[in-house]
Write a protein that holds these residues in place. Sequence first.
Motif, short mmCIF file in Angstrom:
data_model
loop_
_atom_site.label_atom_id
_atom_site.label_comp_id
_atom_site.label_asym_id
_atom_site.label_seq_id
_atom_site.Cartn_x
_atom_site.Cartn_y
_atom_site.Cartn_z
N LYS A 175 -1.87 -4.97 -31.31
CA LYS A 175 -2.87 -5.29 -30.28
C LYS A 175 -3.56 -4.03 -29.78
CE LYS A 175 -0.14 -9.26 -28.70
NZ LYS A 175 0.73 -9.78 -27.63
N VAL A 176 -2.79 -2.96 -29.60
CA VAL A 176 -3.36 -1.71 -29.11
C VAL A 176 -4.27 -1.09 -30.17
CG1 VAL A 176 -2.83 0.59 -28.22
CG2 VAL A 176 -1.35 -1.34 -27.64
N PRO A 205 3.48 -5.51 -40.38
CA PRO A 205 2.14 -5.34 -40.97
C PRO A 205 1.23 -4.38 -40.21
CG PRO A 205 2.32 -7.46 -39.87
CD PRO A 205 3.70 -6.89 -39.92
N ASN A 206 1.38 -4.26 -38.91
CA ASN A 206 0.46 -3.43 -38.14
C ASN A 206 0.78 -1.94 -38.27
OD1 ASN A 206 -1.15 -5.59 -36.64
ND2 ASN A 206 0.96 -6.19 -36.21
N ILE A 207 2.05 -1.60 -38.19
CA ILE A 207 2.42 -0.21 -38.42
C ILE A 207 2.16 0.17 -39.86
CG2 ILE A 207 4.32 1.45 -38.40
CD1 ILE A 207 5.56 -0.12 -36.09
N ASP A 208 2.39 -0.75 -40.77
CA ASP A 208 2.12 -0.48 -42.19
C ASP A 208 0.63 -0.25 -42.43
OD1 ASP A 208 4.81 -0.91 -42.54
OD2 ASP A 208 4.59 -2.91 -43.40
N THR A 246 3.17 -4.44 -21.53
CA THR A 246 2.76 -3.06 -21.80
C THR A 246 1.57 -3.01 -22.75
OG1 THR A 246 4.95 -2.14 -21.36
CG2 THR A 246 3.53 -0.89 -22.87
N ALA A 247 1.59 -3.85 -23.78
CA ALA A 247 0.46 -3.89 -24.72
C ALA A 247 -0.82 -4.31 -24.00
CB ALA A 247 0.77 -4.84 -25.87
N ALA A 248 -0.72 -5.33 -23.14
CA ALA A 248 -1.90 -5.80 -22.40
C ALA A 248 -2.44 -4.70 -21.48
CB ALA A 248 -1.54 -7.04 -21.59
#
Length: 493
Positions: free
Chosen positions: A317-318, A52-55, A207-209
């Motif tokens: 998250k990013v 869902p986020n990339i979409d 890495t996201a954090a």
Amino acid sequence: MIKRGILFFLGIWSTFLVTAQSSSNKWNVLFIAVDDLRPELGCYGNKYVYSPNIDALASGGVVFMNHYVTVPTCGASRASILTGKLPRTVQDLSNEAMEHKLKGVPSDFNPETFVHAFRLNGYYTVGIGKISHAPDGYIYKYQEPKSNRLELPQSWDEMLFNAGKWGTGWNAFFGYTDGTNRNALNGEVKPYEAAHVSDDAYPDGLTAALAVQKLQELASRNQPFFLAVGFFKPHLPFNAPKKYWDLYEEEQIPLAPFSDIPEGVNEASLHNSAEFNGYKKGEEKASLRQAVSDAYARKLRHAYLAGVSYVDAQIGKVLDALKKLHLEENTIVIVWGDHGWHLGDQRVWGKHTLSEWSLRSPLIIKVPSVTKAYSCKKIVSSVDIYPTLTELCDVKVKHQSDGRSLIPLLKNLKDKNWENVAYSYFRRGISMRTERYRLTKYFRTETPAVELFDYDSDPFERKNMAAEHPEIVERLTKLWEKGNTGIWKAKGG
């Protein structure tokens, strides 16, 4: 005199204001690299994938449906995109390509990558995770202590990574939730893991954090930034928190549409999945002689999709942080997969072929107020990203890229002059993708050494039709020659 002096001063002041405004309004860039990600995403028409986020990013950007990498292996593919250059030597096909390119090069070399070009043009550049080949940006062997030798010494103001309980970047890259890793255990591990853990129990969560934290710092700087974030998954081992596995019903996951060796293709064009088989506790081994069972193939595809959904959540998250920090409206966002991956297609589990499965990968670009959501079907190459970014951000470079600016395609202009062609290199072969065909010629003794696939009639590469249609091979060869960089001087050389 006084009046002229005042007018002159006002003119100078006006010029200063325009220049200052232009400088402060420069685009920021968020570049996200994802390892081994084929176009297995909802926005690429795969409705069974939870991304869902990339979409959501794609809903405001351009999805390049036919984007191809130049080399189907991590380090070489990344070297090509970073330099904007097609491979010209055999070393350019290795994972150590950037290390070879920069060996002995003066420290004032201008520029070593497009990131370096941004830095030279006033951008603050930060790398997090795997951007070139090394998972933390430093050069050292798998089981050695982390070195202090940067893979890209001139490109970064900061190169960051949180190795967590694994201690080093390479340990984290092959890490399991208990802090172990594939290399230290001599491959005595499964190629997947589903653990009841939080996102930060695996490296990509850390890495996201770290990326979110760095965005908060960058938001307060009075300087445009280039932030590159490299995620590991869905690279082997296919490890992800179990909640991402639970998004899928395994029995409903489709198998490879064609899991046999294509007719008229020599096995030298494929491989026996050595990287995958290096995970010795896998239930079955893969080979060209014998396909894995359907049940195990579904298990592995399930594991891969769990990794896709896990990394999608980290990217989310990013992107959420970018929005909350009010950076969304002046930041170009790119999501790029460094190459594709066979998931049992043509009996292969892995990359490292000149097949559509290895060479096609996601490329999504969002430029605020410029791009509107659409799927671009033009053939584009990873080397096109260098001239696109430098032109968008007015970054001055003398470096001549082998790519073409994608800006006309980002604006959905009807570019009649766009040449639908992309070149790729590996396994002693040069492969050319056009709108309809893939023509590959190998510099080897094994035959057939020429392959031709017609995607209008054969989208899954079931049959090499070169022998049946020599006239098409002849017609396409002239265009294929444009991609012959001399990497192999002669047959057998």
